[in-house]
Design a protein around this motif. Structure first.
Motif, PDB file in Angstrom:
ATOM      1  N   SER A  62       0.968  -1.205   0.140  1.00  0.00           N
ATOM      2  CA  SER A  62       0.181  -0.102  -0.032  1.00  0.00           C
ATOM      3  C   SER A  62       0.938   1.161  -0.170  1.00  0.00           C
ATOM      4  CB  SER A  62      -0.746  -0.249   1.253  1.00  0.00           C
ATOM      5  OG  SER A  62      -1.411   1.078   1.334  1.00  0.00           O
ATOM      6  N   CYS A  65       2.311   1.543  -3.505  1.00  0.00           N
ATOM      7  CA  CYS A  65       1.371   1.986  -4.535  1.00  0.00           C
ATOM      8  C   CYS A  65       0.868   3.189  -4.321  1.00  0.00           C
ATOM      9  CB  CYS A  65       0.313   0.878  -4.725  1.00  0.00           C
ATOM     10  SG  CYS A  65       0.819  -0.728  -5.271  1.00  0.00           S
ATOM     11  N   TYR A  94      -3.964  10.624  -6.799  1.00  0.00           N
ATOM     12  CA  TYR A  94      -3.381   9.585  -5.610  1.00  0.00           C
ATOM     13  C   TYR A  94      -3.545  10.102  -4.218  1.00  0.00           C
ATOM     14  CZ  TYR A  94      -0.981   6.546  -8.799  1.00  0.00           C
ATOM     15  OH  TYR A  94      -0.810   5.379  -9.704  1.00  0.00           O
ATOM     16  N   LEU A 134      -5.765  -2.529  -1.235  1.00  0.00           N
ATOM     17  CA  LEU A 134      -4.848  -1.766  -0.619  1.00  0.00           C
ATOM     18  C   LEU A 134      -4.734  -1.441   0.892  1.00  0.00           C
ATOM     19  CD1 LEU A 134      -4.681   0.747  -3.532  1.00  0.00           C
ATOM     20  CD2 LEU A 134      -2.792  -0.922  -2.909  1.00  0.00           C
ATOM     21  N   LEU A 264       5.706  -7.946  -5.953  1.00  0.00           N
ATOM     22  CA  LEU A 264       5.866  -6.646  -6.236  1.00  0.00           C
ATOM     23  C   LEU A 264       6.896  -6.253  -7.217  1.00  0.00           C
ATOM     24  CD1 LEU A 264       4.603  -4.989  -3.013  1.00  0.00           C
ATOM     25  CD2 LEU A 264       3.220  -5.271  -4.934  1.00  0.00           C
ATOM     26  N   TYR A 268       6.676  -5.104 -10.913  1.00  0.00           N
ATOM     27  CA  TYR A 268       7.063  -3.590 -11.159  1.00  0.00           C
ATOM     28  C   TYR A 268       7.936  -3.878 -12.403  1.00  0.00           C
ATOM     29  CZ  TYR A 268       9.107   0.907 -10.738  1.00  0.00           C
ATOM     30  OH  TYR A 268       9.644   2.190 -10.963  1.00  0.00           O
ATOM     31  N   TYR A 300      -1.996  -3.572  -8.571  1.00  0.00           N
ATOM     32  CA  TYR A 300      -0.718  -3.438  -8.268  1.00  0.00           C
ATOM     33  C   TYR A 300       0.375  -2.765  -9.316  1.00  0.00           C
ATOM     34  CZ  TYR A 300      -2.311  -5.570  -3.837  1.00  0.00           C
ATOM     35  OH  TYR A 300      -2.775  -5.831  -2.746  1.00  0.00           O
ATOM     36  N   LEU A 303      -0.125   0.998 -10.307  1.00  0.00           N
ATOM     37  CA  LEU A 303      -0.114   1.944  -9.246  1.00  0.00           C
ATOM     38  C   LEU A 303       1.229   1.939  -8.933  1.00  0.00           C
ATOM     39  CD1 LEU A 303      -3.291   1.387  -7.167  1.00  0.00           C
ATOM     40  CD2 LEU A 303      -3.196   3.009  -8.854  1.00  0.00           C
ATOM     41  N   LEU A 304       2.029   0.819  -8.844  1.00  0.00           N
ATOM     42  CA  LEU A 304       3.466   1.112  -8.508  1.00  0.00           C
ATOM     43  C   LEU A 304       4.056   1.840  -9.263  1.00  0.00           C
ATOM     44  CD1 LEU A 304       4.376  -2.854  -7.969  1.00  0.00           C
ATOM     45  CD2 LEU A 304       4.446  -1.034  -6.154  1.00  0.00           C
TER      46      LEU A 304
END
Ligand code: PRX
Length: 637
Positions: A62, A65, A94, A134, A264, A268, A300, A303-304
């Protein structure tokens, strides 16, 4: 067309090879791109078949992100656009997403949810779904999203496997203008889920719903007492981020567990390579968040990267087949990711409708979930991508956590071949092997395996390490078995050929034949059933059932309707059978295993092949006769 398909290859294959020869060094560089609260002590602990990535590292999904983006101009850019089929919209910057997630997390804490607790989310495609994910991750709880198209039985099974205490649902889902009574379905499930203590209900309508005092709580009431900030819990890299259930070859769905750090890092890195995603991207993945594609591609990964995500609630062609093109134009979507089933459906509607819209914002098109046939690839390239946009045919699975085989225009665009997912991603050691686990060589069909661990891989199956070993690591020594067939061509390109096991792909959704058969025999009148997938020009496959009735029952359309009802009740509408045939016998081996392969060849009108293990020839004659009669009837109709 050549323009898109043939770019020069500048050593991508070398890059791939170098990464594979030093996977730890390779993934270390990728991991360093995320903000860790504490750096790892060890990159990989590999006790086959269990991998622990970035051991000793601490991070929070969270935080990565959302919070991370608050320290730059991203704070006030749109993180999430949401639209429904009526055209209602919402947008969250955001910062706004941060507010919502914190409040949701505070609410969960007020309910007593702690690190490691499982929270089941049975929600439609509304912003509260990613927010809940999240928020759960923020406090170190583990989310299990159950696709809102699943039935009460499927929901109950998943809740019971996780022994969750909290369920979050909504009063209704909305699709094709109809209200889907999610709370009512959840109520039915809750009759057999003793661990659930609290149900949080998100209200979307003013329709009346049942509220069980003491158990059911309304989200809009609870949120009034929620605080504005919850410290993101520093979590071990190996702390589970989520459990997601997927169908296998037995009736019991498998709870795939994904880690925080490895998952993650992998997502990413790969979203940069495959989609060239950046903070300027407007990313639209049309999957439901209830599937793994939605987890990685709607929540995920984008937003990353600080991208803008688009989330759409509704059917693709409702209220008109223009809906998706209208949305791409309206939001200036740059990356569009969908399934071959959806593309095939739009091909049927023709190109005229598409031409009315400005799709020039598109940069990369993606395909996922099933094999994309070359004609469909070409159509997608020409009519949606205007022959400008590379198509990334991405092969992966719930278990792999992220994309494994795909073109990587964000790194280097290798020449594309319509219908091939091209090459494995850097760091991924994929191979096609024979029954003994030896590489099959060029042009020969074999089993797709992965020979080295990768950060996105599942940590295991929830509370079932033995099944994990058996399903994925027992067929071939030291290799992850994907369950897929593939061929490698002379350029080393992978061509996926569908499932090698008893798993069907219906509109890209994975359903086990055993799971469907289990539902069919729940009816009081079916003694035995065999389920097979029949190729369908749009959905990839359709469900065909052969059933033996118990004594005293006669075949009838009413019984067929009952079977359909039961399957929908046990699994959900996605598993609706297309054809049901009653027979006296099913082709079986001498050891009593149903020979689904034989049934499939009969309905496909192909030679039945090797029958040395068959118990009773008469079963084949009967199935053939029943199927001939059916075909005749269809012709006459
Ligand atoms: O058979 C492969 C097919 O989908 C399976 C995985 O299904 P699921 O776990 O539901 O995840 C789907 C989305 C990631 C695979 O074993 N599959 C997925 N992508 C492709 C594919 N088949 C061919 N081409 C693809 N691009």
């Amino acid at each position: 067309m050549e323009k898109v398909k043939f770019y020069p290859v500048k050593g991508y294959i070398d890059l791939q090879k170098n990464a594979a020869s030093n996977i730890e060094g390779f993934w270390k560089k990728e991991a360093a791109k995320l903000d860790w609260f504490k750096c790892w002590d060890k990159i990989l602990e590999w006790e086959e078949p269990f991998a622990k990535w970035f051991v000793g590292g601490m991070l929070n999904a969270s935080y990565l992100c959302i919070d991370k983006h608050l320290h730059s101009w991203h704070k006030n850019k749109v993180a999430l656009y949401w639209e429904d089929e009526k055209g209602n919209t919402k947008a969250f910057s955001y910062f706004q997403l941060y507010r919502e997630v914190n409040r949701f997390a505070s609410m969960l804490k007020n309910l007593g949810v702690k690190k490691g607790d499982r929270v089941v989310l049975y929600l439609p495609m509304i912003p509260e779904l990613p927010i809940a994910m999240l928020a759960t991750a923020r406090i170190g709880a583990i989310h299990t999203v159950v696709f809102s198209g699943f039935s009460s039985h499927a929901l109950a099974d998943r809740i019971n496997d996780t022994s969750a205490e909290v369920l979050i649902t909504a009063d209704f889902g909305i699709r094709r203008g109809k209200y889907i009574p999610l709370k009512e379905i959840a109520d039915e499930a809750l009759k057999t889920t003793p661990t659930i203590d609290k149900v949080v209900v998100i209200r979307r309508t003013r329709e009346s719903i049942n509220i069980e005092p003491g158990r059911d709580l309304l989200y809009h009431e609870l949120i009034k007492d929620a605080g504005d900030y919850v410290e993101p819990e520093p979590l071990e890299s190996t702390h589970p981020l989520y459990i997601l259930y997927t169908s296998g070859t037995t009736g019991k769905p498998k709870g795939v567990v994904h880690s925080t750090g490895g998952y993650l890092v992998y997502n990413y890195a790969t979203y940069k390579w495959v989609f060239n995603i950046s903070d300027e991207s407007v990313y639209w993945c049309t999957a439901d968040v209830g599937w793994v594609t939605g987890h990685s591609s709607i929540v995920y990964a984008p937003l990353l990267h600080g991208a803008t995500v688009l989330m759409y609630e509704g059917a693709p062609d409702y209220p008109s087949p223009d809906r998706w093109w209208e949305i791409i134009e309206k939001y200036g979507v740059t990356i569009f990711y969908t399934s071959p089933t959806a593309i095939r459906m739009f091909m049927r509607y023709g190109e005229e409708r598409i031409k009315r819209y400005d799709l020039s914002s598109l940069k990369i098109l993606g395909s996922v979930g099933e094999v994309i046939n070359p004609e469909v690839w070409e159509w997608y390239c020409e009519h949606i991508g205007a022959e400008r946009c590379p198509i990334v045919d991405t092969w992966w699975q719930t278990e792999t956590g992220g994309i494994m085989i795909s073109p990587v225009p964000g790194l280097e665009l290798v020449p594309l071949k319509p219908g091939s997912a091209t090459l494995p991603l850097p760091g991924i050691d994929a191979e096609v092997v024979d029954e003994e686990g030896n590489p099959v060589g060029t042009g020969i069909k074999g089993y797709l395996v992965i020979r080295k661990p990768w950060p996105g891989m599942l940590m295991g199956l929830y509370k079932d390490p033995e099944r994990y070993k058996m399903v994925y690591w027992s067929k071939f020594k030291g290799m992850y078995y994907t369950g897929d067939y593939a061929i490698k061509d002379e350029d080393g390109y992978f061509w996926l050929l569908g499932r090698a096991d008893e798993v069907l792909k219906i509109a890209g959704h994975r359903l086990g034949t055993a799971e469907i058969e289990g539902a069919v025999v729940k009816t009081p009148f079916v003694a035995e059933a065999a389920v097979i997938g029949k190729p369908d020009p749009i959905k990839g496959e359709n469900i065909v059932i052969f059933a033996i009735l118990k004594e005293g029952y006669e075949p009838s359309d009413d019984l067929k309707k009952e079977i359909i009802k039961e399957v929908r009740k046990q699994i959900g509408a996605i598993a609706t059978p297309q054809e049901i045939h009653f027979v006296e016998k099913l082709p079986k081996t001498r050891s009593g295993k149903i020979m689904r392969r034989v049934l499939k060849t009969i309905i496909m009108d192909k030679p039945v092949g090797d029958l040395t293990t068959l118990e009773d020839e008469a079963s084949i004659e009967e199935v053939k006769a029943v199927y001939e009669e059916f075909k005749q009837m269809m012709k006459e109709a």
